[in-house]
Design an enzyme around this catalytic site. Structure first.
Site, PDB file in Angstrom:
ATOM      1  N   ASN A  30     -11.683  -5.623  -8.000  1.00  0.00           N
ATOM      2  CA  ASN A  30     -12.186  -5.010  -6.766  1.00  0.00           C
ATOM      3  C   ASN A  30     -13.679  -4.799  -6.961  1.00  0.00           C
ATOM      4  OD1 ASN A  30     -12.836  -3.480  -4.541  1.00  0.00           O
ATOM      5  ND2 ASN A  30     -11.206  -1.985  -4.800  1.00  0.00           N
ATOM      6  N   ARG A  49      -9.655  -8.248  -4.187  1.00  0.00           N
ATOM      7  CA  ARG A  49      -9.666  -7.545  -2.908  1.00  0.00           C
ATOM      8  C   ARG A  49     -10.899  -7.988  -2.137  1.00  0.00           C
ATOM      9  NH1 ARG A  49     -12.554  -2.634  -1.290  1.00  0.00           N
ATOM     10  NH2 ARG A  49     -11.637  -1.879   0.655  1.00  0.00           N
ATOM     11  N   HIS A  63      -7.763  -0.796   5.117  1.00  0.00           N
ATOM     12  CA  HIS A  63      -6.695  -0.250   4.258  1.00  0.00           C
ATOM     13  C   HIS A  63      -5.378  -1.000   4.476  1.00  0.00           C
ATOM     14  CE1 HIS A  63      -9.071   3.756   4.675  1.00  0.00           C
ATOM     15  NE2 HIS A  63      -9.405   3.184   3.521  1.00  0.00           N
ATOM     16  N   ARG A 113     -17.743   9.978   7.058  1.00  0.00           N
ATOM     17  CA  ARG A 113     -17.797   9.213   8.301  1.00  0.00           C
ATOM     18  C   ARG A 113     -17.359  10.074   9.478  1.00  0.00           C
ATOM     19  NH1 ARG A 113     -14.371   4.735   5.479  1.00  0.00           N
ATOM     20  NH2 ARG A 113     -15.938   3.666   4.189  1.00  0.00           N
ATOM     21  N   GLU A 137      -2.241  -0.567  -4.039  1.00  0.00           N
ATOM     22  CA  GLU A 137      -2.893  -1.756  -3.498  1.00  0.00           C
ATOM     23  C   GLU A 137      -3.079  -2.833  -4.562  1.00  0.00           C
ATOM     24  OE1 GLU A 137      -6.109  -0.325  -0.442  1.00  0.00           O
ATOM     25  OE2 GLU A 137      -5.774   1.256  -1.916  1.00  0.00           O
TER      26      GLU A 137
END
Length: 402
Positions: A7, A93, A182, A243, A385
């Site tokens: 990743n 990823r 996600h 965010r 993941e």
């Protein structure tokens, strides 16, 4: 089969080595501050092997980071492999696959070109993901590489879920639409929930809540994504660590004009200085907010209330969109670890017949926290993941051999 999962960020690279015969992690770690001063961490998951914690290693590029990873994995004393030839494939990823990718793909020139084309949609992540792929190709020539896209799971959404109410030409010309993120996490935990519901995807309605510093929800109908909260970028949806989440778009121009700053500067503020950090003025970490709220900090308490309220609104809207719900799933850092936040979110959903068991809610791990009289199942399912990336990589590589 040994699968190395990568990743890659712009200045970091997380890695995990899986033994897919047992689906277990053999080693994992992190390369940080790539291009600066280089920090390397290595954690073998094998008894008798010693870890390396944040040592200085020159990493001017991702190539040196990959070399450091491979060197540690085959180290004579603390390595977990005898040679690099024991790595059968690498899974990566990739944040944004746009509309081009609905599934994981074997890396070739066409795939690389398509990832490059999606850079305007993922300007921070896609270039870093490409650096990781190219670094592995250079350091590990001939080893199959697979890309697993964050956006792929959401490509099953109907147009009514992903088209924005702006001139349609912007969708046709620039692919402006909801993509969602996600996806690997939502895919994993929704599949786990379906297993807990009996194993048959058809007819199921599941709402997955991936809650952490970055948060998103997904409505999963018949095992496929029907809607999701993040949009063209990960800025849309519920408030997050830094965010803003969804808001009146006119705020961008209003603040830019009032503050005398550019649109880009305003968006940076919405991405990096907003969310629960912006509301509380304390932290983007929910644990810090819990502590501050417990000490009477009203803005920290307000941030927690707003976050829970917005998640609750999305749950209600997805129940309406799917005409019901069989299970709600909490996952990711906050969703898995904060019993208090799960209680805040589910409190007041009794009109839907949703109730949690407070004793079970205090337990860590994969837990059915459904209350005795609840008409809807409520699960806590730790996401994985990296395992999904490893499994997709294994499947694609095995198909090459057929």
């Amino acid at each position: 089969m040994n699968i190395l999962v990568i990743n890659a960020g712009s200045s970091s690279l997380k890695y995990q080595l899986f033994d897919m015969d047992t689906q277990s992690i053999v080693a994992k770690g992190l390369c940080e501050r790539i291009g600066i001063d280089g920090k390397f961490t290595y954690k073998p998951q094998v008894e008798g092997k010693e870890a390396i914690n944040a040592i200085d290693i020159p990493m001017p590029t991702h190539n040196e980071a990959i070399q450091a990873v491979l060197k540690a994995l085959v180290d004579e004393k603390n390595g977990v492999l005898k040679s690099m030839s024991e790595i059968d494939a690498v899974g990566h990823r990739v944040l944004h696959g746009g509309q081009k990718f609905t599934k994981s793909m074997l890396v070739d020139d066409t795939v690389l070109a398509a990832i490059e084309e999606c850079i305007p949609l993922g300007p921070l992540h896609n270039p870093a993901n490409l650096m990781g792929i190219r670094a592995c190709a250079e350091v590990m020539p001939g080893v199959p590489q697979v890309t697993v896209f964050d956006t792929a799971f959401h490509q099953t959404m109907p147009k009514s879920s992903y088209i924005y109410a702006i001139p349609y030409e912007y969708y046709e010309k620039y692919s402006v639409r909801r993509y969602g993120f996600h996806g690997t996490s939502h895919r994993y935990v929704s599949a786990q929930a379906i297993e807990l519901l009996g194993g048959k995807a058809e007819g199921t309605k599941v709402i997955t809540c991936h809650l952490g510093n970055g948060s998103s929800l997904a409505a999963v109908k018949d095992g496929k994504c029907f809607d999701t909260s993040m949009g063209l970028t990960p800025l849309e949806g519920v408030p997050m660590g830094t965010r803003s989440g969804s808001m009146d778009p006119a705020i961008v121009e209003f603040i830019a004009n009032k503050e005398g700053i550019s649109t880009s500067e305003t968006l940076t503020m919405l991405n990096k200085k907003s969310g629960v950090l912006g509301i509380s003025g304390v932290s983007s970490d929910f644990r810090d907010l819990d502590s501050a709220a417990a000490q009477g900090n009203e803005r920290a308490e307000l941030a927690l209330e707003i976050f829970a309220y917005d998640v609750k609104k999305y749950i209600g809207s997805y129940v309406a969109a799917m005409n019901g719900v069989d299970a709600i799933v909490f996952t990711a850092g906050l969703g898995e670890n904060s019993a208090e936040m799960r209680e805040r979110i589910t409190n007041g959903l009794d009109y839907l017949g949703i109730e949690i068991d407070k004793e079970k809610n205090a337990v860590r791990g994969t837990v059915d926290i459904t209350g005795k009289n609840s008409k809807v199942k409520v699960f806590v399912i730790p996401t994985n993941e990296e395992l999904v990336i490893a499994m997709d990589t294994q499947e694609i590589v095995n198909n090459l051999k057929k």
